[in-house]
Design a protein around this motif. Structure first.
Motif, PDB file in Angstrom:
ATOM      1  N   THR A   1     -38.826   6.765  39.000  1.00 43.37           N
ATOM      2  CA  THR A   1     -39.683   7.271  37.929  1.00 43.37           C
ATOM      3  C   THR A   1     -39.811   8.783  38.051  1.00 43.37           C
ATOM      4  OG1 THR A   1     -40.930   5.202  37.953  1.00 43.37           O
ATOM      5  CG2 THR A   1     -41.943   7.071  36.836  1.00 43.37           C
ATOM      6  N   TYR A   2     -39.723   9.446  36.907  1.00 40.82           N
ATOM      7  CA  TYR A   2     -39.902  10.902  36.885  1.00 40.82           C
ATOM      8  C   TYR A   2     -40.927  11.250  35.815  1.00 40.82           C
ATOM      9  CZ  TYR A   2     -39.029  15.901  36.463  1.00 40.82           C
ATOM     10  OH  TYR A   2     -39.187  17.265  36.425  1.00 40.82           O
ATOM     11  N   THR A   3     -41.902  12.061  36.186  1.00 38.19           N
ATOM     12  CA  THR A   3     -42.973  12.480  35.285  1.00 38.19           C
ATOM     13  C   THR A   3     -42.964  14.001  35.185  1.00 38.19           C
ATOM     14  OG1 THR A   3     -44.301  10.580  35.990  1.00 38.19           O
ATOM     15  CG2 THR A   3     -45.447  12.351  34.833  1.00 38.19           C
ATOM     16  N   ALA A   4     -42.989  14.500  33.946  1.00 38.93           N
ATOM     17  CA  ALA A   4     -42.933  15.945  33.727  1.00 38.93           C
ATOM     18  C   ALA A   4     -43.577  16.272  32.385  1.00 38.93           C
ATOM     19  CB  ALA A   4     -41.496  16.450  33.764  1.00 38.93           C
ATOM     20  N   ARG A   5     -43.797  17.555  32.152  1.00 37.08           N
ATOM     21  CA  ARG A   5     -44.389  18.003  30.889  1.00 37.08           C
ATOM     22  C   ARG A   5     -43.344  18.084  29.778  1.00 37.08           C
ATOM     23  NH1 ARG A   5     -48.067  23.101  33.112  1.00 37.08           N
ATOM     24  NH2 ARG A   5     -49.362  21.883  34.585  1.00 37.08           N
ATOM     25  N   ASP A   6     -42.111  18.361  30.144  1.00 32.34           N
ATOM     26  CA  ASP A   6     -41.038  18.517  29.158  1.00 32.34           C
ATOM     27  C   ASP A   6     -40.347  17.169  28.968  1.00 32.34           C
ATOM     28  OD1 ASP A   6     -39.058  19.310  27.481  1.00 32.34           O
ATOM     29  OD2 ASP A   6     -38.238  20.873  28.789  1.00 32.34           O
ATOM     30  N   GLN A   7     -40.510  16.579  27.811  1.00 31.72           N
ATOM     31  CA  GLN A   7     -39.921  15.268  27.548  1.00 31.72           C
ATOM     32  C   GLN A   7     -38.400  15.320  27.572  1.00 31.72           C
ATOM     33  OE1 GLN A   7     -41.144  13.628  23.805  1.00 31.72           O
ATOM     34  NE2 GLN A   7     -40.243  11.607  24.199  1.00 31.72           N
ATOM     35  N   ALA A   8     -37.831  16.434  27.155  1.00 36.07           N
ATOM     36  CA  ALA A   8     -36.374  16.540  27.090  1.00 36.07           C
ATOM     37  C   ALA A   8     -35.722  16.569  28.471  1.00 36.07           C
ATOM     38  CB  ALA A   8     -35.979  17.789  26.312  1.00 36.07           C
ATOM     39  N   LYS A   9     -36.496  16.834  29.528  1.00 33.97           N
ATOM     40  CA  LYS A   9     -35.940  16.928  30.874  1.00 33.97           C
ATOM     41  C   LYS A   9     -35.974  15.596  31.620  1.00 33.97           C
ATOM     42  CE  LYS A   9     -34.973  21.383  31.215  1.00 33.97           C
ATOM     43  NZ  LYS A   9     -33.617  21.873  31.537  1.00 33.97           N
ATOM     44  N   VAL A  10     -36.723  14.624  31.105  1.00 31.16           N
ATOM     45  CA  VAL A  10     -36.935  13.385  31.858  1.00 31.16           C
ATOM     46  C   VAL A  10     -35.623  12.632  32.050  1.00 31.16           C
ATOM     47  CG1 VAL A  10     -38.102  11.158  31.863  1.00 31.16           C
ATOM     48  CG2 VAL A  10     -39.338  13.213  31.143  1.00 31.16           C
ATOM     49  N   ALA A  11     -34.927  12.308  30.973  1.00 29.46           N
ATOM     50  CA  ALA A  11     -33.684  11.536  31.064  1.00 29.46           C
ATOM     51  C   ALA A  11     -32.604  12.269  31.854  1.00 29.46           C
ATOM     52  CB  ALA A  11     -33.189  11.166  29.673  1.00 29.46           C
ATOM     53  N   PRO A  12     -32.352  13.570  31.616  1.00 27.44           N
ATOM     54  CA  PRO A  12     -31.341  14.263  32.419  1.00 27.44           C
ATOM     55  C   PRO A  12     -31.654  14.275  33.908  1.00 27.44           C
ATOM     56  CG  PRO A  12     -31.813  15.513  30.429  1.00 27.44           C
ATOM     57  CD  PRO A  12     -32.811  14.415  30.486  1.00 27.44           C
ATOM     58  N   VAL A  13     -32.940  14.434  34.250  1.00 22.53           N
ATOM     59  CA  VAL A  13     -33.306  14.438  35.668  1.00 22.53           C
ATOM     60  C   VAL A  13     -33.046  13.068  36.294  1.00 22.53           C
ATOM     61  CG1 VAL A  13     -35.275  14.528  37.251  1.00 22.53           C
ATOM     62  CG2 VAL A  13     -34.952  16.324  35.561  1.00 22.53           C
ATOM     63  N   LEU A  14     -33.406  11.996  35.592  1.00 27.69           N
ATOM     64  CA  LEU A  14     -33.171  10.648  36.122  1.00 27.69           C
ATOM     65  C   LEU A  14     -31.675  10.370  36.286  1.00 27.69           C
ATOM     66  CD1 LEU A  14     -35.834   8.614  34.114  1.00 27.69           C
ATOM     67  CD2 LEU A  14     -35.890   9.196  36.541  1.00 27.69           C
TER      68      LEU A  14
ATOM     69  N   GLY B   1     -42.509  15.232  40.912  1.00 32.50           N
ATOM     70  CA  GLY B   1     -42.449  14.305  39.783  1.00 32.50           C
ATOM     71  C   GLY B   1     -41.705  13.022  40.037  1.00 32.50           C
ATOM     72  N   LEU B   2     -40.884  12.948  41.097  1.00 31.84           N
ATOM     73  CA  LEU B   2     -40.076  11.766  41.356  1.00 31.84           C
ATOM     74  C   LEU B   2     -40.822  10.760  42.228  1.00 31.84           C
ATOM     75  CD1 LEU B   2     -36.601  13.416  42.029  1.00 31.84           C
ATOM     76  CD2 LEU B   2     -37.156  11.879  40.132  1.00 31.84           C
ATOM     77  N   ALA B   3     -40.620   9.477  41.925  1.00 28.78           N
ATOM     78  CA  ALA B   3     -41.220   8.394  42.710  1.00 28.78           C
ATOM     79  C   ALA B   3     -40.242   7.226  42.759  1.00 28.78           C
ATOM     80  CB  ALA B   3     -42.547   7.952  42.105  1.00 28.78           C
ATOM     81  N   ILE B   4     -40.118   6.605  43.937  1.00 24.83           N
ATOM     82  CA  ILE B   4     -39.207   5.476  44.148  1.00 24.83           C
ATOM     83  C   ILE B   4     -40.042   4.221  44.406  1.00 24.83           C
ATOM     84  CG2 ILE B   4     -37.215   4.627  45.416  1.00 24.83           C
ATOM     85  CD1 ILE B   4     -36.748   7.266  44.010  1.00 24.83           C
ATOM     86  N   THR B   5     -39.721   3.131  43.697  1.00 27.72           N
ATOM     87  CA  THR B   5     -40.436   1.868  43.859  1.00 27.72           C
ATOM     88  C   THR B   5     -39.433   0.733  44.020  1.00 27.72           C
ATOM     89  OG1 THR B   5     -42.207   2.703  42.436  1.00 27.72           O
ATOM     90  CG2 THR B   5     -42.189   0.336  42.885  1.00 27.72           C
ATOM     91  N   GLN B   6     -39.656  -0.098  45.018  1.00 28.65           N
ATOM     92  CA  GLN B   6     -38.819  -1.275  45.224  1.00 28.65           C
ATOM     93  C   GLN B   6     -39.351  -2.428  44.377  1.00 28.65           C
ATOM     94  OE1 GLN B   6     -38.723  -2.643  49.268  1.00 28.65           O
ATOM     95  NE2 GLN B   6     -37.061  -4.096  48.926  1.00 28.65           N
ATOM     96  N   VAL B   7     -38.455  -3.122  43.714  1.00 31.31           N
ATOM     97  CA  VAL B   7     -38.838  -4.249  42.874  1.00 31.31           C
ATOM     98  C   VAL B   7     -38.924  -5.494  43.757  1.00 31.31           C
ATOM     99  CG1 VAL B   7     -38.251  -5.654  40.875  1.00 31.31           C
ATOM    100  CG2 VAL B   7     -37.714  -3.216  40.886  1.00 31.31           C
ATOM    101  N   GLY B   8     -40.145  -5.879  44.091  1.00 29.03           N
ATOM    102  CA  GLY B   8     -40.339  -7.030  44.956  1.00 29.03           C
ATOM    103  C   GLY B   8     -39.718  -6.810  46.317  1.00 29.03           C
ATOM    104  N   ALA B   9     -39.027  -7.834  46.820  1.00 31.11           N
ATOM    105  CA  ALA B   9     -38.318  -7.719  48.094  1.00 31.11           C
ATOM    106  C   ALA B   9     -36.819  -7.588  47.892  1.00 31.11           C
ATOM    107  CB  ALA B   9     -38.618  -8.942  48.965  1.00 31.11           C
TER     108      ALA B   9
END
Length: 352
Positions: free
Chosen positions: A122-135, A107-115
């Motif tokens: 970014t974290y994507t999951a089925r449980d909305q309550a877990k998104v913020a704690p995981v991040l 579920g985790l993905a890392i993206t660089q903003v420009g250079a």
């Protein structure tokens, strides 16, 4: 063109084959896209959130900074991404949030903003309550993994250097106790200066005819020389101990500077100062549908073209293997038509 070279195939032939096998060209992509769309539409709702990491003080700047140079931003991004997916960080985040490391990795993905050195986690999951704690746990653990560990290493170096200084100082004290002399290098230099002064006094007294003074100076010179002769052989060992202590002291000074720099970086990497967590939101099914259906449809079309080619080759192979018969004119037919009769064996041999 004869059969040994092959038949010439034109575009119209391909179009004719495509029209005859149109049900394959259309059916396979439709089935593939339909199956993919069904999987996306009937899958559980996904939720996604983003954490922003902006720590310009960690990149560039002083030479003691961990990430410097023209590639500092890219190096920081690569190191942070590797830290996020490292087994240690995943295990710590799993312990903090109750999410398995496998789900975190998916579920985790890392993206660089420009250079820049700014990151989006970014974290994507089925449980909305877990998104913020995981991040929150992921950014905190990754920053600690990269910078707090440097503090621990620097602290260990300071402790080791301090132990070397203590050991060198202890060795000097033991040497002085064994040889019953303190700071023999300074005593040697002082005695050497005193000896030079006494010799000058002796020469002065001899010049003015002061024999008693010259004799006293000579006795003092003898005593000073004896002291130098006693201390001289001992100085190399003592000076070696002093050099060892000086080296340990310099190493301790450098280790303390490194510890100070590591603590400054750890302070600059405080998650409360450099990270911000966005709210979790539903993942758009339409976006996911387009992202999934288009590649699947293209792959289905390619598969359909391959199936048409295979079916066409099989049908032509069966047609070529099927025996063909043609009426052979008999002798009576040939005489009736006025043509010469040809034996059946000759017709068969002449037929390709």
């Amino acid at each position: 063109m004869n059969d040994s070279i092959g038949e010439k195939v034109e575009i119209v032939d391909y179009l004719r084959v495509a029209r005859r096998r149109l049900w394959v060209l259309v059916g396979v992509p439709v089935l593939a896209t339909g199956a993919a769309a069904g999987i996306v539409l009937f899958a559980p709702q996904q939720f996604s959130g983003t954490a922003y990491v902006a720590a310009p003080a960690l990149v560039g700047g002083a030479a003691g900074t961990q990430y410097t140079g023209t590639q500092a931003a890219n190096q920081f991004v690569a190191a942070f991404g590797a830290a996020v997916t490292s087994p240690r960080v995943l295990a710590d985040v799993a312990s903090d949030t109750g999410v398995t490391p496998e789900r975190l990795r998916d579920g985790l993905a890392i993206t660089q903003v420009g250079a820049s050195s700014q990151l989006e986690v970014t974290y994507t999951a089925r449980d909305q309550a877990k998104v913020a704690p995981v991040l929150t746990a992921t950014t905190t653990r990754a920053l600690a993994f990269l910078f707090s560990s440097q503090v621990g290493i620097a602290t260990g170096e300071v402790e080791a250097a301090n132990a070397d200084v203590t050991a060198a100082t202890k060795s000097i004290g033991e040497w002085e106790k064994t040889n019953k002399v303190s700071q023999p290098d300074r005593i040697y230099q002082a005695t050497l200066g005193e000896l030079t002064s006494l010799r000058q006094q002796q020469l002065s007294m001899q010049a003015v005819g002061n024999g008693r003074g010259a004799d006293a100076a000579a006795a003092a010179i003898t005593a000073a020389q004896k002291k130098l002769d006693d201390l001289g052989p001992k100085l190399p060992d003592y000076q070696a101990l002093l050099a060892q202590r000086d080296a340990a002291t310099n190493a301790l000074s450098q280790a303390r500077e490194g510890l100070q720099a590591a603590r400054a970086q750890a302070q600059a990497a405080d998650p409360k100062q450099v990270t911000s967590i966005g709210e979790a939101h539903e993942v758009s099914r339409l976006t996911e549908l387009v992202r999934t259906v288009l590649p699947v449809g293209g792959a289905g079309l390619l598969l359909g073209v391959l199936l048409v080619g295979v079916l066409e080759l099989l049908s032509r192979g069966r047609a070529a293997a099927r025996p063909t018969t043609a009426p052979v004119p008999t002798a009576s037919t040939a005489s009736a038509s006025g043509e010469p009769s040809v034996p059946a064996e000759t017709v068969t041999a002449a037929r390709p």
